[in-house]
Design an enzyme around this catalytic site. Structure first.
Site, PDB file in Angstrom:
ATOM      1  N   HIS B  25       0.848  -1.255  -0.037  1.00 23.84           N
ATOM      2  CA  HIS B  25       0.174   0.658  -0.179  1.00 23.84           C
ATOM      3  C   HIS B  25       0.408   1.278  -0.037  1.00 23.84           C
ATOM      4  O   HIS B  25       1.139   1.373   1.195  1.00 23.84           O
ATOM      5  CB  HIS B  25      -0.637   0.244   1.486  1.00 23.84           C
ATOM      6  CG  HIS B  25      -2.194  -0.884   1.302  1.00 23.84           C
ATOM      7  ND1 HIS B  25      -1.475  -2.688   1.506  1.00 23.84           N
ATOM      8  CD2 HIS B  25      -3.284  -1.310   1.024  1.00 23.84           C
ATOM      9  CE1 HIS B  25      -2.110  -3.424   1.374  1.00 23.84           C
ATOM     10  NE2 HIS B  25      -3.109  -2.768   0.655  1.00 23.84           N
ATOM     11  N   HIS B 272      -4.241   3.087  -3.385  1.00 28.95           N
ATOM     12  CA  HIS B 272      -3.945   3.119  -2.354  1.00 28.95           C
ATOM     13  C   HIS B 272      -3.324   1.240  -2.094  1.00 28.95           C
ATOM     14  O   HIS B 272      -2.666   1.440  -1.889  1.00 28.95           O
ATOM     15  CB  HIS B 272      -5.849   2.576  -1.919  1.00 28.95           C
ATOM     16  CG  HIS B 272      -5.888   2.064  -0.571  1.00 28.95           C
ATOM     17  ND1 HIS B 272      -5.470   2.516   0.412  1.00 28.95           N
ATOM     18  CD2 HIS B 272      -6.266   0.551  -0.239  1.00 28.95           C
ATOM     19  CE1 HIS B 272      -5.933   1.774   1.473  1.00 28.95           C
ATOM     20  NE2 HIS B 272      -6.454   0.729   1.073  1.00 28.95           N
ATOM     21  N   GLU B 431     -18.846  -2.564  24.581  1.00 33.73           N
ATOM     22  CA  GLU B 431     -17.197  -3.851  24.836  1.00 33.73           C
ATOM     23  C   GLU B 431     -16.448  -3.443  24.031  1.00 33.73           C
ATOM     24  O   GLU B 431     -15.383  -3.994  23.837  1.00 33.73           O
ATOM     25  CB  GLU B 431     -18.332  -5.253  24.522  1.00 33.73           C
ATOM     26  CG  GLU B 431     -19.754  -5.115  24.892  1.00 33.73           C
ATOM     27  CD  GLU B 431     -20.888  -4.864  24.228  1.00 33.73           C
ATOM     28  OE1 GLU B 431     -20.332  -3.816  23.550  1.00 33.73           O
ATOM     29  OE2 GLU B 431     -22.113  -4.570  25.217  1.00 33.73           O
ATOM     30  N   HIS B 492     -28.741 -13.207  24.783  1.00 37.64           N
ATOM     31  CA  HIS B 492     -28.551 -13.080  25.592  1.00 37.64           C
ATOM     32  C   HIS B 492     -27.308 -14.789  26.676  1.00 37.64           C
ATOM     33  O   HIS B 492     -26.860 -15.054  27.199  1.00 37.64           O
ATOM     34  CB  HIS B 492     -29.036 -12.884  26.697  1.00 37.64           C
ATOM     35  CG  HIS B 492     -28.812 -11.122  27.341  1.00 37.64           C
ATOM     36  ND1 HIS B 492     -29.975 -10.482  26.077  1.00 37.64           N
ATOM     37  CD2 HIS B 492     -29.070 -10.294  27.765  1.00 37.64           C
ATOM     38  CE1 HIS B 492     -29.926  -9.605  26.249  1.00 37.64           C
ATOM     39  NE2 HIS B 492     -29.100  -9.649  26.963  1.00 37.64           N
TER      40      HIS B 492
END
Lengths: 688, 688
Positions: B25, B272, B431, B492
């Site tokens: 890159h 890129h 999280e 859950h």
């Protein structure tokens, strides 16, 4: 007055249900009762008599822990039940169902479950997912309205409204989705952010002090604030402004008091995730003006009728008008009408398989991402509502639909042309939102696919799991599926990803071995409407097997099949998936030439193979043959199911490395020679 | 002039390395060369002669695909190499290493790898991770400066700077981390956002049009803009302002041109992710004023010396001053000095095990999350730099360190008291950032733990994988580990999570069966410094086994052990982990009472068990015994490794449901009776 009584009925039903269940989340549901009332009674176009009406507004309770708020409302609004996909003339939920809240096999589980309870548009619970999927639903509305819109018809002007909490707003997935919703100028989307300043660990001051209004303005959203969560007229006005602003999404910041009415617990974290206790419950009832001798689960006279008069009547009238329009539309545009009926039913268009290619044997072959791109285009040409894209990797994942425009707001002029009815989504580097948005697209009848490197499926995991749980037919195109990635190294080389998807219930993972298995994998994926399908594809070239010499590829649908065989019972079974199949074929040829009775099993899908009957599985993997070799350039975890205690799994026991793919394969033991040697060793173990 | 030559040397080394590697890159590395030069030469305090200096500024290249930018700079700056954890007197990278860019077993892999190349502070590649972990590094700096700060000493005033790209900024994880960094007012953190308006799918206009500056202001950051990515003085000034603003983090938006200098490809997506091609490369050299006959990998005279004069000298002086201060500090505060030496070496304090509890047999027992909370507190009391928290679930995960303050900016007055040297992190419902931040804390010498429900580990997966790849000793406390969650239902209840962690290389997953196995699991976790450890713990109570009757719990360290046995060779092996161990013990007692020779194997950790030698494994699971039952309330995927083709895995084959845990366990077959019956059936199969 009936307004206040109705709101407090929701609240008391909430409290009573949680109290009886001895667990649950009363505080948010109590706080949001006025907003729920305002939305359902004065804003939403939803016919309780037909929860499937395609023109309905969508309501998403993103904070699924407040499920009882939705259940109480579905009960009061008299939403009709659904059986075997048909609406039936009985309520979706009764008072009895509320009394069974969170109980085993009830219709009122701890979090709302799509498909279990009519009126629930989407399964929610994991935070940030519902509101992010709402972006997909809003986009689907714009897509349908643009693609199928004709002068004089307004079939898909529906609005999507999601209630969210602090948790939803803190999650990264919702940040990604909100940024994209702003970019796409989804004026048919409203998030109502319940800002109660309380989270499980206490005041949000301990961790969440950003300026949410400014953040959403930075995304290009309209931001409105309602200072008092009990102010129904103000909430109605904000919801109305949200609908009237059609050129950008709207965030309504609603200041509420968690557990409103509970004398001691209102405004505290203890109102969040547990029953209030009898004393607080009675105190709250008193605060609402409930009679002292009110029984539990009291529904005052007139409340259900009040919902019928407002929400019910408005929805009924709206659907009647829609039905009239749709009939006229179908008469005037029969082809489009047919397509829409497919979309509503989730069925496939006639002739979708027409252009599927067949690949001739080819030693050099092509990468499975490449053949997948060709197959995708072949399907897309016959399947107008197959829509998708990548998380800024389309040139690498080969998932651009050729000749199609980009999915964009009409005001956004991009190079390849764009509009809401484009086919190519540019999700940006937002994998998680991509997956959540695809859930919303699928729930709205479009057939979505999305793409990325297999390693980045990690970023999408929570949303993929919800697709599996909801049985949504989303297709994931995961390329760069092994250390065959090469130079990009271990951060980009999947190891445990195949195992984690195979271990997930409800998701079908396919890892095709060559171009013809790619065709069959796509065929399986398109026909599989009961859950998501993931394709694991290579970056590197794969030989196209000679199917006149080996078994045909259409057995991919069985998950595993005998690709090459011997006369009589094999002495050894060689198994692999994807790019490693050609390695075991190579070893097989050498073993056969040496007179060994060997069999090659191509195993593109553990999930499909395990779903076959025992007789088929035993025919492919005869229980009496214990010399078995399984080969996969990934974690071997799970392969023991087929290889057993006496076989050998040749797999990755570490992360990969950066280097040329061929060097990595040699280093980690993925060569024809290594497989051959392993097989010989199993056949003739050296004396210990 | 030497400034321009140095910058263009970086650029030409970048181009030449990528060209030679035939992949890589170049564009971003070329664009950021001036910023890299400005930062290393004029801003950063970093001693190339000692990449381990604890007082060094940290540099994080979040867009790891631009690795060659970092390698070229490490080479030019003359960073010294490291061998077996010691600095040695030779360069970390030579020109030869740059020529081997992305090659097999080189020091210059496709993405920067921590531990492989000196000067690389962190493994980056998956977008959003590096800059998010930088938040953890900055927080660690503040923690160390506050906890160990004494009048007259400034040992931890270091600054953390991360270079980020559009992808980093689009990812949700960085949004979460930025929000928290703003909340924590981390004035020692700067993100340099390389805004080049180009992504892989083309212009960022196709998907990314939000107002990034406004967004970061909403988080409470200082936002600066530099209009010209080649304007070194302006970049230096912005970096300086970032350091001077000590009460909030700084975002510098740097406008660059991807592939700057390449005549045809500059500013386009094709700069890129692939080599420029010879023609573009030569065109760029010409634009830089490189001589026509310049050889590849030319390093003009004076460039390395120039780096030594500026970056090198400044860093050397700074470390000398730091060393002087640290010596004085240790003399004045010997205890604190000792602790810091442990922190720098990653070793454990003396006596950390002192308070570990022992649990007596108890039929009722306690939830393993509960005993874990007790053990955590026992360890924390002897381990001052054990710091962590939950994603807004601490009351449920039992991970609050009692009596300790909250980790907060000093100006943020919270109820439990707070300061940068608190012990309890409030990560919020973030999280993913929690896991990424813990990586940064671990890289800075603190011993971090973080907590959540096991199901939400899905949100953390990409960052956990990086912890495993980097061998970071992060501890994950995952509670609510099965359908034993009960009423909260399938969203859950983890199913595939144990399998996915067991399949991940480098991570040790432990699922203890009772309170004493919890103690031993924590003991393993604390002593395991070579990688992350995850604990899977129950919400529901577990009986505490009578260890006078069954084997002692300290064999947890071996991953699997014989918990209860028979005389002679067993007829049947009963295996389980965690909460299911008590079920198999119950079945074992009934079978033994009936005269069956049965053995119970407790299997808290597949990872540790698989690491034992063959003799031990065969002693625990004798190969000759093929009647085997494995029991786990999760996906059975992977259990076949121990159960084989002739045994039975009793596991979850679907998602869970909402309901009381006992009802769910009965429904899905997790009872003593069901295990007993399964065992009987294996022992006496019915005639087919």
């Amino acid at each position: 007055m009936l307004s206040k009584i109705s709101i407090d009925t929701i609240r008391t039903l909430v409290m009573d249900s949680v109290e009886r269940a001895k667990s649950g989340h009363p505080g948010t549901a109590m706080a949001l009762a006025p907003a729920m009332y305002a939305y359902w009674q004065f804003t939403m176009y939803y016919n309780p008599a037909d929860p499937f009406w395609p023109g309905r507004d969508r309501f998403i309770l993103s904070g699924g822990h407040a499920s009882i708020l939705l259940y109480a409302t579905v009960f009061l609004a008299g939403v009709k039940d659904v059986e075997n996909g048909q609406v039936v003339d009985r309520p979706a939920l009764t008072l009895e169902d509320l009394k069974n809240f969170r109980r085993f096999e009830s219709r009122t589980p701890g979090h709302p479950e799509y498909g279990l309870t009519a009126g629930v548009e989407i399964t929610t619970g994991p935070l940030g997912q519902g509101c992010s999927s709402a972006v997909g639903m809003a986009l689907a509305g714009r897509w349908l309205a643009t693609h199928y819109g004709r002068p004089g018809f307004d079939l898909f002007g529906y609005h999507v409204t999601s209630f969210c909490g602090d948790g939803d707003i803190m999650e990264g997935v919702s940040a990604e989705a909100a940024s994209l919703a702003g970019h796409l100028k989804l004026g048919n989307l409203t998030w109502v952010y319940d800002s109660n300043r309380i989270s499980i660990e206490g005041s949000t001051d301990v961790t969440f002090t950003e300026n949410v209004a400014m953040r959403f303005e930075s995304y290009g959203w309209q931001v409105l604030e309602v200072e008092d969560g009990n102010d129904v007229p103000a909430i109605c006005e904000a919801l109305k402004q949200g609908r009237e602003e059609t050129s950008r999404p709207t965030l309504i910041i609603l200041r509420t008091v968690i557990g409103y009415g509970a004398p001691g617990k209102a405004g505290t974290a203890s109102a969040h995730g547990e029953p209030l206790g009898r004393e607080e419950l009675l105190g709250a009832r008193k605060a609402y003006g409930w009679p002292d001798d009110a029984p539990d689960f009291m529904v005052p006279d007139g409340v259900q009728e009040h919902f019928e008069e407002l929400a019910g009547q408005r929805g009924r009238r709206a659907q009647a008008e829609w039905d009239r329009q749709f009939a006229a539309y179908c008469a005037q545009y029969p082809e489009e009408g047919d397509e829409l009926r497919h979309i509503f039913a989730g069925t496939l268009p006639e002739g979708w398989e027409r252009d599927l290619p067949v690949y001739p044997a080819d030693e050099k072959g092509l990468a499975s991402r490449q053949s997948s791109g060709e197959v995708l285009n072949a399907v897309a040409s016959q399947f107008p509502w197959l829509v998708g894209g990548a998380a800024d990797l389309a040139p690498s994942t080969k998932t651009l639909i050729r000749g199609a425009r980009s999915v964009q707001a009409p005001s956004n002029m991009v190079q390849e042309g764009g509009g809401y009815d484009g086919r190519n989504m540019h999700f940006g580097v937002r994998e998680h939102a991509m997956a959540a948005i695809c859930n919303g697209l699928a729930l709205s009848g479009l057939r979505p696919f999305c793409a990325g490197f297999l390693i980045f499926s990690d970023y999408m995991k929570p949303a993929i799991r919800l697709a599996a749980l909801m049985h949504l037919p989303v297709i994931y195109v995961f390329t760069h599926d092994s250390i065959g990635v090469g130079e990009d190294g271990p951060t980009h080389q999947p190891i445990e990803q195949l195992a984690q998807f195979r271990a997930m219930p409800g998701l079908t993972m396919l890892r095709p071995a060559d171009a013809n298995e790619v065709v069959e994998s796509w065929r399986v994926a398109m026909q599989h409407r009961a859950g998501p399908v993931a394709l694991a594809l290579t970056r590197q070239n794969l030989p196209t097997l000679d199917r006149t010499r080996y078994a045909p590829a259409d057995e991919v649908a069985r998950g595993g099949y005998v690709l090459a065989d011997c006369e009589g019972e094999p002495e050894i079974l060689l198994m692999a998936s994807g790019s490693e199949v050609s390695l075991v074929v190579g070893a097989y040829e050498r073993l056969m030439a040496e007179g060994v009775r060997a069999r090659v099993v191509s195993m593109p899908s553990f999930d499909l193979f395990d779903g076959q009957d025992r007789a088929y599985r035993d025919a492919v993997l005869p229980p009496s043959v214990r010399r078995r070799v399984g080969v996969e350039m990934a974690s071997g975890f799970g392969w023991d199911r087929y290889v057993g205690l006496d076989g050998v799994v040749m797999a990755m026991n570490s992360f990969g490395e950066s280097g040329a793919a061929a060097e990595l394969m040699a280093k980690f033991g993925f060569t024809v020679q290594a497989v051959y040697e392993q097989a010989r060793q199993l056949l003739h173990p050296a004396a210990d």
